[in-house]
Write a protein that holds these residues in place. Structure first.
Motif, PDB file in Angstrom:
ATOM      1  N   ASP A 140       0.811  -1.218   0.000  1.00 36.95           N
ATOM      2  CA  ASP A 140       0.000   0.000   0.000  1.00 36.95           C
ATOM      3  C   ASP A 140       0.843   1.266   0.000  1.00 36.95           C
ATOM      4  O   ASP A 140       0.389   2.312  -0.449  1.00 36.95           O
ATOM      5  CB  ASP A 140      -0.912   0.005   1.230  1.00 36.95           C
ATOM      6  N   VAL A 141       2.063   1.190   0.531  1.00 31.86           N
ATOM      7  CA  VAL A 141       2.937   2.359   0.577  1.00 31.86           C
ATOM      8  C   VAL A 141       4.387   1.876   0.550  1.00 31.86           C
ATOM      9  O   VAL A 141       4.710   0.803   1.070  1.00 31.86           O
ATOM     10  CB  VAL A 141       2.653   3.225   1.828  1.00 31.86           C
ATOM     11  N   VAL A 142       5.247   2.680  -0.081  1.00 31.82           N
ATOM     12  CA  VAL A 142       6.677   2.385  -0.162  1.00 31.82           C
ATOM     13  C   VAL A 142       7.437   3.552   0.465  1.00 31.82           C
ATOM     14  O   VAL A 142       7.191   4.710   0.136  1.00 31.82           O
ATOM     15  CB  VAL A 142       7.140   2.192  -1.622  1.00 31.82           C
ATOM     16  N   ILE A 143       8.367   3.228   1.363  1.00 26.14           N
ATOM     17  CA  ILE A 143       9.220   4.232   2.002  1.00 26.14           C
ATOM     18  C   ILE A 143      10.660   3.915   1.614  1.00 26.14           C
ATOM     19  O   ILE A 143      11.173   2.837   1.930  1.00 26.14           O
ATOM     20  CB  ILE A 143       9.057   4.214   3.532  1.00 26.14           C
ATOM     21  N   VAL A 144      11.292   4.841   0.907  1.00 30.01           N
ATOM     22  CA  VAL A 144      12.648   4.645   0.406  1.00 30.01           C
ATOM     23  C   VAL A 144      13.607   5.455   1.277  1.00 30.01           C
ATOM     24  O   VAL A 144      13.521   6.683   1.331  1.00 30.01           O
ATOM     25  CB  VAL A 144      12.772   5.087  -1.068  1.00 30.01           C
ATOM     26  N   CYS A 145      14.516   4.763   1.955  1.00 23.60           N
ATOM     27  CA  CYS A 145      15.526   5.401   2.813  1.00 23.60           C
ATOM     28  C   CYS A 145      16.896   4.979   2.291  1.00 23.60           C
ATOM     29  O   CYS A 145      17.494   4.023   2.800  1.00 23.60           O
ATOM     30  CB  CYS A 145      15.335   4.992   4.264  1.00 23.60           C
ATOM     31  N   PRO A 146      17.420   5.679   1.267  1.00 21.19           N
ATOM     32  CA  PRO A 146      18.572   5.164   0.529  1.00 21.19           C
ATOM     33  C   PRO A 146      19.929   5.537   1.108  1.00 21.19           C
ATOM     34  O   PRO A 146      20.951   5.212   0.517  1.00 21.19           O
ATOM     35  CB  PRO A 146      18.389   5.824  -0.833  1.00 21.19           C
ATOM     36  N   GLY A 147      19.955   6.229   2.251  1.00 21.35           N
ATOM     37  CA  GLY A 147      21.251   6.653   2.768  1.00 21.35           C
ATOM     38  C   GLY A 147      21.933   7.609   1.816  1.00 21.35           C
ATOM     39  O   GLY A 147      21.320   8.554   1.322  1.00 21.35           O
ATOM     40  N   ALA A 148      23.209   7.355   1.526  1.00 22.93           N
ATOM     41  CA  ALA A 148      23.992   8.266   0.686  1.00 22.93           C
ATOM     42  C   ALA A 148      23.911   7.916  -0.792  1.00 22.93           C
ATOM     43  O   ALA A 148      24.649   8.490  -1.602  1.00 22.93           O
ATOM     44  CB  ALA A 148      25.454   8.246   1.132  1.00 22.93           C
TER      45      ALA A 148
END
Length: 371
Positions: A187-195
């Motif tokens: 239902d939702v995507v959270i992208v935490c890609p760092g550097a």
């Protein structure tokens, strides 16, 4: 809801934790077997000392959340150690005096200690300094233990899966496909890609107001005695926005940094790990492409500073490393942006405050996207 988190660092992991806390199902993708970026290459400081006034509420909330996590998940290694910023010059002392006179000094836990009071609080500091700025609210976690401890805690919920060695290649709406061809519908995507600012992140969010910062650090063998607080030196005043003011302007004008410290933008931070060794750093490099090798001069400088405060030689250095983190270039602690599909959020740029603020930032994101 079904939440897909891309990125296995502290920001991605605390976002996963917050989603689970709110009753959702989470799958978390990490392209490496284990996260290897800034999360595991930092001091593990929960650092209120120099946070800007507009971040103070969020930082205090993060400190509260870390303490609760420490009770619920002992493996994170939370300790309410506090810190001492040790002062060597009149200009540094003036900055500390200005800080303890401010309206928020009590909230931050600031107190100015003379050398005898410093030694009573932290007996390992037998060297030379004029005074110490204490921050009783600062705390410490173990950066190389936090992620596995939190993942184990989330797995116990029965609503969490960690997909190691899975690199997200596309996000079509809330459906993610990884480099093995596996599809994760949600239902939702959270992208935490760092550097990592390119690739899928650029496709999803376009150019972001962020830059990358490189630092060098080191780890010693056990000290052989307890360092009861984290320690910093007066050069840290130059790098944290919470210390801005007339006294800092005078310090910067009248007391230039040591040549090596200025070249490498050095501030001393030093934390004792649970095994007794000291994590010592750090430097700041902003201009890419970054060097791929480690420069020895910052290490020699930092060792001299720590030995001067301890009044004794350091134990042997057993590890040296560099790290890179993502830093927002505007006033906000994060560069947070939706992709063209509103169900995908890209969140990056906490800078050196990532470990400190991560639980509170995850809470803010969850509120923002109505998790």
């Amino acid at each position: 809801m079904r939440v897909t988190v891309i990125g296995g660092g502290i920001l991605g992991t605390t976002h996963a934790l917050e989603a689970i806390r709110r009753g959702h199902d989470v799958v978390q993708l990490e392209r490496e077997a284990q996260a290897r970026g800034a999360t595991v290459r930092n001091f593990g400081l929960v650092w209120l000392s120099g946070r800007a006034a507009h971040e103070l509420e969020a930082t205090l909330r993060a400190r509260e959340l870390w303490e609760k996590l420490g009770a619920d998940v002992p493996g994170v290694g939370f300790r309410p150690a506090g810190s001492l910023t040790l002062l060597r010059t009149g200009g540094e002392l003036a900055v500390a005096e200005e800080m303890v006179a401010r309206a928020d000094a009590e909230l931050r836990g600031f107190a100015l200690l003379d050398p005898e009071q410093v030694a009573a609080l932290n007996p390992a500091l037998r060297g030379e300094y004029l005074a110490g700025l204490r921050c009783s609210t600062d705390a410490v976690v173990e950066p190389r233990q936090v992620l596995p401890a939190l993942r184990e805690h989330m797995a116990a919920s029965g609503r969490y899966r960690f997909m190691a060695g899975s690199e997200a290649r596309s996000a079509d709406g809330a459906s993610v496909v990884d480099d093995h061809g596996r599809r994760y519908d949600g239902d939702v995507v959270i992208v935490c890609p760092g550097a990592a600012h390119g690739g899928l992140v650029r496709e999803l969010a376009g150019p972001l107001p962020v830059r990358r910062v490189r630092l060098q650090m080191m780890q010693t063998e056990p000290l052989g005695e307890q360092l009861t607080t984290a320690i910093a030196d007066g050069d840290s005043f130059r790098y944290y926005p919470g210390f801005a003011g007339a006294a800092l302007e005078a310090l910067q004008s009248n007391e230039p940094q040591d040549t090596v410290a200025d070249k490498h933008r050095i501030q001393l931070l030093c934390v004792q790990r649970l095994h007794g060794g000291l994590t010592i750093g750090d430097t700041h490099e902003y201009d890419e492409p970054f060097d791929f090798d480690l420069d020895e001069s910052p290490y020699a400088y930092l060792m001299d500073v720590v030995e001067g405060f301890l009044g004794r030689p350091l134990p042997p250095v057993v590890q040296r490393w560099a790290g890179v983190y993502s830093q927002s270039t505007d006033a906000a602690p994060l560069a947070c942006r939706t992709s063209p599909a509103d169900s995908v959020w890209v969140i990056t740029g906490p800078g050196g405050r990532g470990m400190t603020l991560a639980p509170a930032l995850a809470e803010q994101t969850a509120d923002l996207i109505n998790l």
